[in-house]
Write an enzyme that holds these catalytic residues in place. Structure first.
Site, PDB file in Angstrom:
ATOM      1  N   SER A  12      -5.914 -10.787  19.752  1.00 25.24           N
ATOM      2  CA  SER A  12      -5.217  -9.642  20.532  1.00 25.24           C
ATOM      3  C   SER A  12      -4.201 -10.295  21.060  1.00 25.24           C
ATOM      4  O   SER A  12      -3.773 -11.614  20.769  1.00 25.24           O
ATOM      5  CB  SER A  12      -6.112  -9.332  21.492  1.00 25.24           C
ATOM      6  OG  SER A  12      -5.689  -8.293  22.704  1.00 25.24           O
TER       7      SER A  12
ATOM      8  N   ARG B 139      -5.599  -7.738  12.962  1.00 26.76           N
ATOM      9  CA  ARG B 139      -6.680  -6.977  13.211  1.00 26.76           C
ATOM     10  C   ARG B 139      -6.297  -5.645  13.235  1.00 26.76           C
ATOM     11  O   ARG B 139      -5.174  -5.445  13.856  1.00 26.76           O
ATOM     12  CB  ARG B 139      -7.333  -7.755  14.349  1.00 26.76           C
ATOM     13  CG  ARG B 139      -8.716  -6.830  14.778  1.00 26.76           C
ATOM     14  CD  ARG B 139      -9.845  -7.384  13.938  1.00 26.76           C
ATOM     15  NE  ARG B 139     -10.977  -6.504  14.124  1.00 26.76           N
ATOM     16  CZ  ARG B 139     -11.697  -5.640  13.672  1.00 26.76           C
ATOM     17  NH1 ARG B 139     -10.897  -4.828  13.066  1.00 26.76           N
ATOM     18  NH2 ARG B 139     -12.849  -5.309  14.328  1.00 26.76           N
TER      19      ARG B 139
ATOM     20  N   THR C 243      -8.856  -4.622  26.131  1.00 21.69           N
ATOM     21  CA  THR C 243      -9.736  -5.313  26.795  1.00 21.69           C
ATOM     22  C   THR C 243     -10.614  -5.036  27.901  1.00 21.69           C
ATOM     23  O   THR C 243     -11.828  -5.065  27.960  1.00 21.69           O
ATOM     24  CB  THR C 243      -9.217  -6.952  26.980  1.00 21.69           C
ATOM     25  OG1 THR C 243      -8.518  -7.466  25.919  1.00 21.69           O
ATOM     26  CG2 THR C 243     -10.408  -7.754  27.405  1.00 21.69           C
TER      27      THR C 243
ATOM     28  N   CYS D 187      -2.114  -5.124   2.934  1.00 22.05           N
ATOM     29  CA  CYS D 187      -3.087  -6.250   3.574  1.00 22.05           C
ATOM     30  C   CYS D 187      -2.175  -7.445   3.873  1.00 22.05           C
ATOM     31  O   CYS D 187      -1.221  -7.871   3.048  1.00 22.05           O
ATOM     32  CB  CYS D 187      -3.637  -6.684   2.121  1.00 22.05           C
ATOM     33  SG  CYS D 187      -4.902  -8.066   2.399  1.00 22.05           S
TER      34      CYS D 187
ATOM     35  N   CYS E  77      -9.610 -12.894   2.852  1.00 27.62           N
ATOM     36  CA  CYS E  77      -9.778 -11.823   3.944  1.00 27.62           C
ATOM     37  C   CYS E  77      -9.892 -12.275   5.317  1.00 27.62           C
ATOM     38  O   CYS E  77     -10.300 -13.469   5.611  1.00 27.62           O
ATOM     39  CB  CYS E  77     -10.786 -10.998   3.633  1.00 27.62           C
ATOM     40  SG  CYS E  77     -11.049  -9.588   4.507  1.00 27.62           S
TER      41      CYS E  77
ATOM     42  N   CYS F  22      -9.287  -7.892   8.965  1.00 31.18           N
ATOM     43  CA  CYS F  22      -8.614  -7.041   9.747  1.00 31.18           C
ATOM     44  C   CYS F  22      -9.075  -5.462   9.605  1.00 31.18           C
ATOM     45  O   CYS F  22      -8.956  -4.596  10.353  1.00 31.18           O
ATOM     46  CB  CYS F  22      -7.088  -6.975   9.404  1.00 31.18           C
ATOM     47  SG  CYS F  22      -6.502  -5.880   8.143  1.00 31.18           S
TER      48      CYS F  22
ATOM     49  N   CYS G 287      -7.803  -2.305   4.871  1.00 34.26           N
ATOM     50  CA  CYS G 287      -7.890  -1.571   3.419  1.00 34.26           C
ATOM     51  C   CYS G 287      -9.101  -0.518   3.572  1.00 34.26           C
ATOM     52  O   CYS G 287      -9.167   0.560   3.029  1.00 34.26           O
ATOM     53  CB  CYS G 287      -8.320  -2.562   2.353  1.00 34.26           C
ATOM     54  SG  CYS G 287      -9.711  -3.807   3.009  1.00 34.26           S
TER      55      CYS G 287
END
Lengths: 310, 249, 545
Positions: free
Chosen positions: C53, C301, C337, C490, C513, C516, C519
């Site tokens: 974040s 993310r 958050t 990606c 990977c 996130c 995809c």
């Protein structure tokens, strides 16, 4: 200051790595050498220029370089020396820390650079960082990375040879057998030469085309993560961050673009060769020798050139 | 027989260590820590000895900060029976570790101490050998195979260019190399059960051991970056240069 | 399912996911019901390993949960002291004047710049102190359901080989049975997705829309570090039809959080969020801060951008959705958050009540949310993000055109949500190619050296966790129509189109990977299913991230 260097031998000759340790030791003071093995080995040690005296261990326990008697011998001889040095290798790593414990000294392994008599540079975290450490011990026990010191010449000296024996102690270990690696493919992490393939090998079948080259060089075969992910080879071939860190004398990267994971896994190799058709491939930024070309054309040419050169 | 397994908490092997900007060391704050992979192999070997009915009790030991408890819990989850944390904030060197372990050996009287051949942080490769030296025990370092029979440990060792087999009188020290075994996962049920296994905490002083380091870290730096070399024109040229210039073939 | 017997453990509450929502729920539960057994599992190798974040956080929910958070040493150390919203052209940046009035939701007075990973590590310590059992390194892989009620989850099997067969180290998953299960997986959680389908939770709500956030953590020279400085940007390099912008926060010891968010309803198939993020660093408004610095971490993310209209039904028999798994992010505020934590706390209150009353469904959660400041806040901003919907509308219209012209109505999928992000991508022939500058290795970098800094790892010998449902579709749809958008969206170089000159095929580098989930969201044919890999796999974001 006088330094004692523990020399390793093979087939009657002093190993080149041990001659590098002699070079490192000469930066610290006069050099005495300790050898195990027969008279021929001691004679070979005596011919290395710079060695002032050769100590030859004659007792039976030393024959197979068993750690227990050899460490006791080193510790018993240590009194007159400021430093005890050996080339990093299986024997030294087995023996010297034990000897250091007997001397109440913290050893300093894998030294790549000698700053002064008590300050040394050594890699930590598999070479991700270099630590400069200063020892407060009265004596220093260190192993040195052979690739960072030029080997002393094998011939030209004429040191005196003196026999020494380890102090009496009960034998707690026995040598049983030794099995030298056969000529079949060496393991990745101990190979002197590695031939590694990447995505550029295109498929599982083509990946096998690395074998003739590896055979000629007595090399292990490795692979990039991309080649493993593409299923060309099983994952135990993988060189790189999550696979293995390797540092052979010669690393030949074939059809590997040079993803950072891969570079992290092999950048400590002494000499890196890259063969790739893309002149922009990142691998060329770390390669000592780069050959831009179609690997399927280059591979047979390389084999031919090696055969021709004998 | 009783087996003692020392384990070390280190920066996880997946994490690329970052040298601190001020050159005093490697950043460890907020970095994922795990059991030293070679120590995992040692724990696994001990557990297999127990599964074979050879070992009767496995005691895991760690020397370090409070969070080294997590490392011990992993060892317990893998199959160790109980754990001892030697609590200290000092970064203890192999010599100090060997002294602490010697004191624990006196207390616990194990027949075998098995530990990783080296920790992947300081790459010292010394603790097992030093402990063996302090105890006057036999040592089987860089083990790729261990067999216990008739009061002896037969250890196959990885040496330069091959394998050597030695037979050790027990009690002895074995240090684990990569090929000794493939450690099991600490499964979730076993992690849950491990919470209930006993863990004892002692201080180096309680054991009468001085762990003051002998080495001072002057500085820690990133290694110099590798530079691009030359482009060669042909395979023949390459072979010639490898032979005559680099002298590696 | 496997034939091996799985061990079982019973808890009152099982929470899937160790982010702010899951941890806040765990803490609140033990505060309200100190005897309740609460188990939290997290697929990352440790708490914080998968947390990504900005982050500027509003301490409102934290103060409600743990009023003495300061005394407890919560890592909220850098108060926002200075802020700017920049509109960028290619060479200039203009600060939006009177930010407080123009964009009141953006006001950051009283907020803190933090590493959310560090905040979660701290929250986990608080939760453990309260008796919550936390097990990182274990992924929730399966929902356990009995008689129409969720009765817990099963963790994934460990030690399954690439061929799908158990290997030497095989360890079966474990059944964590619970009276109540809270899904706190964050955006596009894989079990959340299944729970939504099982209980039809999205019925009658707008489709969720998403953004992709890509972040770098830098250490910069002290003389350029301005702790407390918060900058956001919009405009260049994105075109009018693409929603997104950059952030830069100065905090901690010479640390800078830099990142970029792009709405995943972008239409241009040639767009590469990663490369946009890289080239934005070269803008004069930002570049100077990076010079002489070093990049120390990287990650990405997806986040939910749908807001109030996209929030699904929150409860089902035996559990509830919390945090961004439910889509509680406040997009215009660029914060999730505090809302995630608040939703976790409210769910905990509802669960405690249901537990006491012996009810299967913690139904009061929905009412509690609607009566809270969380709902009020989301309600106020609900029309801001949809105001950008015209891009989606346009994209949707174009898509219909593509469907009619290129696929001639033979599209192998059925469109249910007309504005889902995957549906608005335009074909390669319609889209304008974008020329991105080559990385300079100083300020801008390539994908692989970036992924390296996420410290991601997956045990190599395991089945690929990115399931392509119908492999044939890739060629006819992803390649022929869109020219492999996955290789651009990606951020971790998982997807590569190879042999493009001869026989194009998709290469999946699953080890890269970073979890996130883009995809799973953006694949045009919804043909990629992101499932949890072996526990402890994925990125290992360090402290400060």
């Amino acid at each position: 200051m006088t330094v004692l260097v523990l020399l390793d031998h093979e087939a009657g000759a002093i190993r080149q790595a041990s001659r590098s340790a002699v070079t490192a030791a000469l930066a610290l003071g006069d050099v005495h050498a300790l050898v195990t093995g027969d008279a021929a080995v001691a004679a070979a040690a005596a011919r290395i220029p710079g060695i002032a005296q050769v100590l030859r261990a004659t007792d039976a326990g030393s024959a197979h370089d068993l750690a227990e008697p050899l460490a006791a011998l080193v510790a018993s001889l240590a009194g007159e020396y400021s430093h005890i040095v050996a080339a990093s290798g299986a024997t030294a790593k087995n023996v010297l820390p034990r000897a250091a414990a007997l001397l109440d000294v913290q050893p300093i392994p894998d030294v790549v650079s000698v700053v002064d008599a008590e300050t040394f540079v050594r890699p930590i975290y598999a070479g991700s960082a270099l630590a400069t450490v200063r020892s407060s011990d009265a004596k220093k026990v260190l192993t040195v990375r052979a690739s960072n010191f030029d080997p002393a010449p094998a011939e030209g000296g004429s040191a005196a040879v003196r026999d020494v024996t380890a102090p009496e102690a009960p034998a707690v270990s026995e040598f049983v057998s030794i099995e030298r690696s056969k000529s079949e493919r060496p393991e990745l992490d101990s190979a002197r030469v590695i031939v590694s393939g990447g995505r550029g090998m295109q498929n599982e079948e083509n990946f096998k085309r690395l074998e003739p080259l590896a055979d000629r060089l007595g090399a292990a075969i490795g692979a990039s993560r991309a080649a493993v992910d593409a299923g060309f080879v099983p994952n135990d071939y993988q060189v790189g961050q999550t696979g293995k860190i390797v540092a052979p004398e010669l690393y030949i990267a074939v059809g590997i673009s040079g993803a950072i994971q891969h570079l992290a896994g092999m950048k400590d190799s002494k000499v890196i060769v890259a063969i790739n058709k893309d002149p922009e491939a990142p691998i060329f930024q770390v390669a000592d020798y780069g050959l831009v070309g179609d690997l399927f054309e280059v591979l047979p040419q390389l084999e031919a050139a090696l055969d021709k050169a004998g | 027989m009783k087996v003692l397994v020392p384990v070390k908490r280190v920066i996880d092997f997946n994490i690329k260590p970052r040298v601190k900007a001020d050159g005093t060391g490697v950043e460890t704050a907020g970095v994922k820590m795990s059991m030293n992979p070679f120590d995992e192999i040692a724990v696994e070997e001990a557990v297999r000895l127990k599964e074979k009915g050879i070992a009767t009790e496995i005691v895991a030991v760690s020397i370090g900060v409070q969070q080294a408890q997590d490392t011990l819990r992993t060892a317990l989850a893998m199959g160790a029976d109980r754990a001892i944390l030697v609590l200290t904030d000092v970064a203890v060197e192999p010599l100090g570790v060997a002294k602490v372990l010697k004191a624990l050996v006196a207390k616990e009287s194990p027949d075998l101490v098995i530990l990783g051949k080296q920790a992947i942080d300081d790459d010292m490769n010394a603790t097992g050998q030093m402990l063996a030296g302090l105890l006057g025990w036999a040592q089987g370092t860089f083990a790729s195979k261990v067999e216990i029979a008739d009061g002896r440990a037969v250890v196959t060792r990885e040496i330069d260019g091959g394998l050597e087999t030695v037979s050790l009188a027990l009690p002895a020290i074995v240090t684990a190399d990569l090929r000794l075994n493939e450690p099991r996962y600490a499964s979730l049920p076993n992690i849950m059960k491990a919470r209930k296994k006993p863990m004892e905490t002692v201080a180096p002083g309680d054991l009468g051991v001085d762990v003051t380091p002998r080495l001072t870290i002057v500085s820690v730096a990133e290694p110099p970056a590798r530079k691009a070399g030359v482009k060669v024109e042909s395979a023949a040229d390459l072979v010639a240069r490898l032979r005559n210039e680099a002298k590696v073939i | 399912m496997t034939e091996h017997a799985r061990e079982t453990m019973e808890f009152d509450v099982v929470i899937v996911g160790g982010g702010p929502a899951g941890l806040a729920a765990a803490i609140r539960l033990r505060q309200l019901a100190p005897d309740a057994t609460v188990c939290l599992i997290e697929k990352g190798s440790e708490i914080g390993a998968h947390i990504l974040s900005g982050a500027v956080i509003e301490p409102r929910a934290l103060a409600e949960l743990l009023p003495d958070w300061r005394e407890r040493g919560a890592p909220l150390n850098t108060p926002v002291s200075e802020e700017a919203m920049l509109y960028l052209t290619e060479s200039r940046g203009y600060a939006v004047p009177m930010l407080d009035r123009v964009m009141p939701h953006m006001r950051n007075h009283g907020n803190y710049i933090v590493s959310l990973g560090d905040v979660c590590r701290w929250l986990a310590a608080q939760a453990e102190e309260l008796g919550v059992e936390i097990y990182p390194g274990f992924a929730g892989a399966e929902i356990l359901e009995e008689d129409g009620r969720v009765v817990g989850v099963a963790t994934g099997d460990m030690g399954i080989g690439r061929d799908g067969q158990p290997g030497a180290n095989y360890a079966p998953g474990m059944e964590l049975r619970a009276r109540y299960t809270l899904f706190a997986e964050g955006c596009r959680g894989s079990l959340t997705k299944r729970a939504m389908a099982m209980y039809n939770l999205r019925k009658g709500v707008d489709p969720q829309t998403y953004g992709l956030g890509i972040k770098e953590l830098w250490e910069i020279p002290k003389d350029r570090h301005r702790p407390g400085l918060v900058q956001h940007s919009f405009g260049w390099p994105l075109d009018d039809r693409t929603y997104g912008g950059a952030w830069m926060y100065h905090f901690g010891e010479n640390l800078v959080s830099y990142g970029f968010v792009v709405g995943l309803d972008y239409p241009n198939t040639w767009l590469s969020p990663f490369d946009e993020m890289q080239r934005l660093k070269l803008h004069p408004s930002f570049r100077g801060f990076f010079e002489g610095g070093r990049r120390i971490a990287y990650g990405a993310r997806a986040l939910s951008e749908g807001g109030l209209q996209s929030v699904p039904r929150l409860t089902f028999p035996g559990g509830a959705l919390v945090g961004d798994a439910a889509g509680f992010l406040n997009v215009p505020k660029i914060k999730g958050t505090h809302t995630a934590m608040k939703s976790g706390m409210l769910a905990a209150e509802a669960v405690a009540e249901a537990m006491a009353a012996g009810k299967a469904e913690p139904a009061s959660y929905t009412r509690r949310v609607r009566q809270s400041w969380l709902w009020q806040e989301l309600r106020e901003v609900r029309n801001i993000r949809p105001a950008f919907a015209r891009f989606g509308m346009k994209g949707g219209a174009l898509y219909s055109g593509i469907d009619a012209m290129l696929l001639r109505g033979r599209a192998p999928w059925t469109l249910h949500h007309r504005h889902a992000d995957n549906e608005v991508l335009e074909s390669a022939t319609v889209s304008t190619p974008i020329a991105y500058p080559k990385p300079d290795g100083q300020i801008t970098f390539d994908r692989l050296s970036s992924v390296f800094l996420s410290a991601t790892n997956h045990e190599e010998d395991q089945p690929v966790h990115l399931k392509v449902r119908n492999p044939d579709l890739w060629k006819t749809v992803n390649w022929d129509v869109f020219r492999s958008p996955e290789s651009r969206y990606c951020p971790a170089a998982v997807y590569e189109a190879v042999d493009t000159d001869t026989a194009p095929r998709l290469q999946i580098n699953a080890q890269n990977c970073v979890h996130c989930k883009t995809c799973d969201i953006k694949d045009p044919a919804q043909n990629i299913d992101w499932v949890t890999p072996e526990g402890a796999g994925g990125p290992n974001y360090p402290g400060g991230m």
